[in-house]
Design a protein around this motif. Structure first.
Motif, PDB file in Angstrom:
ATOM      1  N   ALA A  27       0.827  -1.183  -0.115  1.00 56.63           N
ATOM      2  CA  ALA A  27      -0.012  -0.136  -0.099  1.00 56.63           C
ATOM      3  C   ALA A  27       0.869   1.109  -0.014  1.00 56.63           C
ATOM      4  O   ALA A  27       1.788   1.422   0.925  1.00 56.63           O
ATOM      5  CB  ALA A  27      -1.025  -0.164   1.195  1.00 56.63           C
ATOM      6  N   ALA A  28       0.661   2.173  -0.752  1.00 57.42           N
ATOM      7  CA  ALA A  28       1.288   3.514  -0.953  1.00 57.42           C
ATOM      8  C   ALA A  28       0.787   4.268   0.367  1.00 57.42           C
ATOM      9  O   ALA A  28       1.756   5.072   0.874  1.00 57.42           O
ATOM     10  CB  ALA A  28       1.005   4.008  -2.198  1.00 57.42           C
ATOM     11  N   THR A  29      -0.315   4.390   0.719  1.00 58.06           N
ATOM     12  CA  THR A  29      -0.631   5.267   1.651  1.00 58.06           C
ATOM     13  C   THR A  29      -1.478   4.305   2.765  1.00 58.06           C
ATOM     14  O   THR A  29      -2.629   3.633   2.541  1.00 58.06           O
ATOM     15  CB  THR A  29      -1.847   6.128   1.443  1.00 58.06           C
ATOM     16  N   PRO A  30      -0.920   3.980   3.882  1.00 55.06           N
ATOM     17  CA  PRO A  30      -1.349   2.861   4.873  1.00 55.06           C
ATOM     18  C   PRO A  30      -2.471   3.521   5.486  1.00 55.06           C
ATOM     19  O   PRO A  30      -2.817   4.842   5.618  1.00 55.06           O
ATOM     20  CB  PRO A  30      -0.061   2.813   5.882  1.00 55.06           C
ATOM     21  N   PHE A  31      -3.220   2.634   6.204  1.00 52.58           N
ATOM     22  CA  PHE A  31      -4.427   2.928   6.887  1.00 52.58           C
ATOM     23  C   PHE A  31      -4.063   3.735   8.154  1.00 52.58           C
ATOM     24  O   PHE A  31      -2.930   2.975   8.802  1.00 52.58           O
ATOM     25  CB  PHE A  31      -5.468   2.123   7.227  1.00 52.58           C
ATOM     26  N   VAL A  49      -9.471  -5.315   3.851  1.00 52.97           N
ATOM     27  CA  VAL A  49     -10.575  -5.365   2.974  1.00 52.97           C
ATOM     28  C   VAL A  49     -11.531  -4.501   3.209  1.00 52.97           C
ATOM     29  O   VAL A  49     -12.227  -3.793   2.526  1.00 52.97           O
ATOM     30  CB  VAL A  49     -10.923  -6.818   2.697  1.00 52.97           C
ATOM     31  N   ASP A  50     -11.964  -4.843   4.671  1.00 59.98           N
ATOM     32  CA  ASP A  50     -13.139  -3.868   5.117  1.00 59.98           C
ATOM     33  C   ASP A  50     -12.918  -2.619   5.123  1.00 59.98           C
ATOM     34  O   ASP A  50     -13.499  -1.493   4.776  1.00 59.98           O
ATOM     35  CB  ASP A  50     -13.486  -4.156   6.585  1.00 59.98           C
ATOM     36  N   LEU A  51     -11.517  -2.049   5.209  1.00 56.07           N
ATOM     37  CA  LEU A  51     -11.010  -0.665   5.364  1.00 56.07           C
ATOM     38  C   LEU A  51     -10.965  -0.051   4.298  1.00 56.07           C
ATOM     39  O   LEU A  51     -11.218   0.915   3.692  1.00 56.07           O
ATOM     40  CB  LEU A  51      -9.666  -0.707   5.992  1.00 56.07           C
ATOM     41  N   ALA A  52     -10.455  -0.793   3.128  1.00 56.38           N
ATOM     42  CA  ALA A  52     -10.595  -0.464   1.714  1.00 56.38           C
ATOM     43  C   ALA A  52     -11.875  -0.184   1.203  1.00 56.38           C
ATOM     44  O   ALA A  52     -12.183   0.639   0.495  1.00 56.38           O
ATOM     45  CB  ALA A  52      -9.616  -1.561   0.704  1.00 56.38           C
ATOM     46  N   ALA A  53     -12.987  -1.171   1.523  1.00 49.91           N
ATOM     47  CA  ALA A  53     -14.140  -0.896   1.102  1.00 49.91           C
ATOM     48  C   ALA A  53     -14.787   0.273   1.440  1.00 49.91           C
ATOM     49  O   ALA A  53     -15.591   1.036   1.039  1.00 49.91           O
ATOM     50  CB  ALA A  53     -15.064  -2.182   1.434  1.00 49.91           C
ATOM     51  N   LEU A  54     -14.548   0.576   2.767  1.00 54.18           N
ATOM     52  CA  LEU A  54     -15.102   1.843   3.638  1.00 54.18           C
ATOM     53  C   LEU A  54     -14.433   3.139   2.890  1.00 54.18           C
ATOM     54  O   LEU A  54     -15.361   3.907   2.889  1.00 54.18           O
ATOM     55  CB  LEU A  54     -14.942   1.902   4.962  1.00 54.18           C
ATOM     56  N   GLN A  55     -13.325   3.268   2.477  1.00 48.20           N
ATOM     57  CA  GLN A  55     -12.678   3.989   1.787  1.00 48.20           C
ATOM     58  C   GLN A  55     -13.128   4.213   0.540  1.00 48.20           C
ATOM     59  O   GLN A  55     -13.468   5.379  -0.068  1.00 48.20           O
ATOM     60  CB  GLN A  55     -11.099   4.217   1.788  1.00 48.20           C
ATOM     61  N   ALA A  56     -13.315   3.211  -0.134  1.00 53.86           N
ATOM     62  CA  ALA A  56     -14.198   3.236  -1.450  1.00 53.86           C
ATOM     63  C   ALA A  56     -15.433   3.704  -1.641  1.00 53.86           C
ATOM     64  O   ALA A  56     -15.827   4.767  -2.334  1.00 53.86           O
ATOM     65  CB  ALA A  56     -13.993   2.006  -2.110  1.00 53.86           C
ATOM     66  N   LEU A  57     -16.043   3.683  -0.369  1.00 48.35           N
ATOM     67  CA  LEU A  57     -17.292   4.172  -0.277  1.00 48.35           C
ATOM     68  C   LEU A  57     -17.387   5.682  -0.036  1.00 48.35           C
ATOM     69  O   LEU A  57     -18.454   6.344   0.119  1.00 48.35           O
ATOM     70  CB  LEU A  57     -18.039   3.312   0.925  1.00 48.35           C
ATOM     71  N   GLY A  58     -16.456   6.120   0.265  1.00 50.07           N
ATOM     72  CA  GLY A  58     -15.960   7.517   0.888  1.00 50.07           C
ATOM     73  C   GLY A  58     -16.291   8.035   2.392  1.00 50.07           C
ATOM     74  O   GLY A  58     -16.633   8.953   2.736  1.00 50.07           O
ATOM     75  N   ALA A  59     -16.623   6.867   3.115  1.00 52.48           N
ATOM     76  CA  ALA A  59     -16.752   6.925   4.451  1.00 52.48           C
ATOM     77  C   ALA A  59     -15.697   7.127   5.337  1.00 52.48           C
ATOM     78  O   ALA A  59     -15.401   7.893   6.171  1.00 52.48           O
ATOM     79  CB  ALA A  59     -17.651   5.819   4.970  1.00 52.48           C
ATOM     80  N   LEU A  60     -14.593   6.311   5.031  1.00 52.57           N
ATOM     81  CA  LEU A  60     -13.349   6.223   5.614  1.00 52.57           C
ATOM     82  C   LEU A  60     -12.525   7.272   5.312  1.00 52.57           C
ATOM     83  O   LEU A  60     -12.237   7.555   3.981  1.00 52.57           O
ATOM     84  CB  LEU A  60     -12.551   5.012   5.489  1.00 52.57           C
ATOM     85  N   GLY A  61     -11.648   8.046   6.416  1.00 55.31           N
ATOM     86  CA  GLY A  61     -10.812   9.079   6.214  1.00 55.31           C
ATOM     87  C   GLY A  61      -9.589   8.499   6.786  1.00 55.31           C
ATOM     88  O   GLY A  61      -9.537   7.636   7.330  1.00 55.31           O
ATOM     89  N   PRO A  62      -8.444   9.368   6.491  1.00 56.07           N
ATOM     90  CA  PRO A  62      -8.380  10.431   5.608  1.00 56.07           C
ATOM     91  C   PRO A  62      -8.193  10.024   4.060  1.00 56.07           C
ATOM     92  O   PRO A  62      -7.383   8.927   3.978  1.00 56.07           O
ATOM     93  CB  PRO A  62      -7.325  11.419   6.201  1.00 56.07           C
ATOM     94  N   ARG A  63      -8.345  10.992   3.383  1.00 53.98           N
ATOM     95  CA  ARG A  63      -7.924  10.244   1.884  1.00 53.98           C
ATOM     96  C   ARG A  63      -6.682  11.154   1.210  1.00 53.98           C
ATOM     97  O   ARG A  63      -6.558  11.583   0.040  1.00 53.98           O
ATOM     98  CB  ARG A  63      -9.182  10.550   0.934  1.00 53.98           C
ATOM     99  N   HIS A  64      -5.796  11.422   2.060  1.00 49.12           N
ATOM    100  CA  HIS A  64      -4.526  12.297   1.679  1.00 49.12           C
ATOM    101  C   HIS A  64      -3.326  11.639   2.290  1.00 49.12           C
ATOM    102  O   HIS A  64      -3.194  11.096   3.438  1.00 49.12           O
ATOM    103  CB  HIS A  64      -4.637  13.688   2.027  1.00 49.12           C
ATOM    104  N   ALA A  65      -2.188  11.807   1.574  1.00 44.46           N
ATOM    105  CA  ALA A  65      -1.006  11.005   1.953  1.00 44.46           C
ATOM    106  C   ALA A  65      -0.289  11.879   3.203  1.00 44.46           C
ATOM    107  O   ALA A  65       0.446  11.106   3.941  1.00 44.46           O
ATOM    108  CB  ALA A  65      -0.011  11.279   0.842  1.00 44.46           C
ATOM    109  N   GLN A  66      -0.661  13.120   3.668  1.00 37.95           N
ATOM    110  CA  GLN A  66      -0.080  13.787   4.579  1.00 37.95           C
ATOM    111  C   GLN A  66      -0.460  13.278   6.086  1.00 37.95           C
ATOM    112  O   GLN A  66       0.194  13.386   6.907  1.00 37.95           O
ATOM    113  CB  GLN A  66      -0.652  15.194   4.628  1.00 37.95           C
ATOM    114  N   ALA A  67      -1.526  12.492   6.091  1.00 34.18           N
ATOM    115  CA  ALA A  67      -2.159  11.982   7.363  1.00 34.18           C
ATOM    116  C   ALA A  67      -1.059  11.017   7.896  1.00 34.18           C
ATOM    117  O   ALA A  67      -1.012  10.911   9.200  1.00 34.18           O
ATOM    118  CB  ALA A  67      -3.560  11.249   7.138  1.00 34.18           C
ATOM    119  N   GLU A  68      -0.402  10.217   7.171  1.00 40.91           N
ATOM    120  CA  GLU A  68       0.667   9.247   7.756  1.00 40.91           C
ATOM    121  C   GLU A  68       1.762  10.065   8.502  1.00 40.91           C
ATOM    122  O   GLU A  68       2.148   9.629   9.684  1.00 40.91           O
ATOM    123  CB  GLU A  68       1.380   8.567   6.644  1.00 40.91           C
TER     124      GLU A  68
END
Length: 414
Positions: free
Chosen positions: A53-57, A201-220
């Motif tokens: 993964a390029a950007t970890p959860f 898999v669950d985390l990726a699905a929630l992110q694809a749904l638009g519910a899970l954040g953050p969606r930017h690389a700076q969060a790491e």
């Protein structure tokens, strides 16, 4: 919650057990909440990050549970089950349940699909030919496995069941436990908001749904700044491991010297007709108004609201509008998820626990990262804790699938 009060007085909460990113026990939770401490980081449990993964959860993970189960049992139990037993033990001892007839004790576990990470790990290992499937997987994929583990570890012989309400599961468990006590079905009932053990898999699905954040690389680089309920900079919820158990009993059935945290005086659990993640202003308003009516009070009697507050743009906007329209602009409002992350199934239960602990302390925890509130006219508790005597509190939980819940809590003597 039953609509008729003839069945008995509102049940009281006499025991609380918790686990969160701060560790195990109420004291570390209270200290961490009031300090608004930062426990966010890159998720590290096996099965939480996809390969390459390029950007970890990011999120919140708790320490491993204490060794309270016999080793032969612990080997067969997943993380959710082992945490549940540890948390239940704290609540059980505080509530003095050893002196209650086991046949008069019930258990309601809030949550569904609770052990997905364990299943993904087993599937991966099995598919690569690295492991023989354990026969325990044949029943551990059922949510009743956690019921069975708890009832084997503690003498619970009244009834046990699971209730699924997505992010409202913990609150639904509290409502069901309250009804069981108030109706006389049992003398004591434990509501357990179970740890939702998500996989990558669950985390990726929630992110694809638009519910899970953050969606930017700076969060790491700054994970503690990512969870921002009700702030203009929010962009999704951040997962956080959590678990809570609350023991509900009748006020007239407490042992001598026992002190209650508060009573469940009103509640509502309603469907709003939405299949997916979209919130409903009408549904949230109905739940709030019905809970207040069940408690026999108006919105002006609510001193404090523990908001659902996930940090999703549409979810926060809808909830803030519901709070305004329900007449709760004068209440103080904070979001426990800003500190603990979103516990999914456990969220409603640990937020009820947090509400009761704040009521007892006379102090409200801060809302981390709330710098520019989306609706400034509401009574937000910002980034500093506040002193407040709370007589009545409202705890809100909303779940995917159109599930809207509200609980009204009353302080002892109020």
């Amino acid at each position: 919650m039953p609509s008729s009060r003839a069945e008995g007085a509102p049940p009281v909460v006499t025991g609380i057990g918790v686990a969160s990113g701060f560790g195990y026990g109420k004291q570390v939770l209270r200290t961490g909440l009031h300090a608004g401490a930062d426990v966010f980081g890159v998720l590290a449990r096996p099965g939480r990050q996809p390969a390459g993964a390029a950007t970890p959860f990011i999120g919140v993970e708790m320490p491993d549970p204490p060794d309270v189960l016999p080793k032969r049992i612990a080997r067969t139990a997943g993380l959710s089950g082992r945490v549940a037993v540890a948390v239940l033990g704290e609540a059980w001892t505080e509530a003095g349940l050893a002196d209650v007839d086991p046949a008069r004790i019930g258990l309601v576990v809030g949550g569904s699909n609770l052990q997905n990470r364990e299943a993904v790990l087993a599937l991966t290992a099995h598919g690569e030919g690295r492991a023989i499937l354990s026969p325990h997987l044949g029943y551990s994929f059922f949510d009743t496995d956690i019921c069975g583990l708890c009832c084997a570890a503690f003498p619970i012989r009244g009834f046990s069941l699971t209730v699924g309400g997505a992010s409202a599961s913990g609150a639904v468990a509290v409502l069901q436990a309250a009804e069981a006590v108030r109706s006389g079905r049992v003398d004591a009932c434990i509501a357990l908001g179970a740890l939702q053990d998500l996989s990558h898999v669950d985390l990726a699905a929630l992110q694809a749904l638009g519910a899970l954040g953050p969606r930017h690389a700076q969060a790491e680089a700054a994970p503690g700044a990512a969870c921002r309920p009700f702030d203009r900079g929010r962009d999704g919820f951040v997962f956080g491991e959590a678990c809570a158990a609350l023991v509900l009993r009748r006020a007239d059935d407490l042992p001598a010297g026992a002190a209650a945290y508060g009573s469940i005086v009103g509640g509502a659990h309603r469907a709003d007709g939405h299949r997916g993640p979209d919130p409903s202003l009408e549904g949230e308003l109905r739940a709030i108004r019905l809970a207040l009516a069940d408690a026999g009070i108006g919105p002006d009697a609510i001193d404090y609201v523990n908001a659902h507050g996930t940090g999703t743009p549409l979810g926060d906007d809808t909830e803030a509008a519901a709070l305004l329209e329900a007449g709760l602009a004068t209440a103080r409002i904070n979001a426990t998820k800003s500190i603990l992350g979103h516990g999914i199934a456990a969220a409603g239960a640990i937020e009820v626990a947090a509400t009761l602990l704040q009521m007892r302390d006379g102090r409200l925890h801060p809302t981390r990262n709330l710098k520019t509130p989306i609706v400034p006219q509401l009574g937000w508790v910002g980034e500093t804790s506040e002193r407040l005597e709370v007589r009545h509190a409202l705890s809100l939980s909303f779940g995917f699938g159109g599930i809207d819940t509200a609980l009204v809590l009353r302080a002892p003597g109020a």
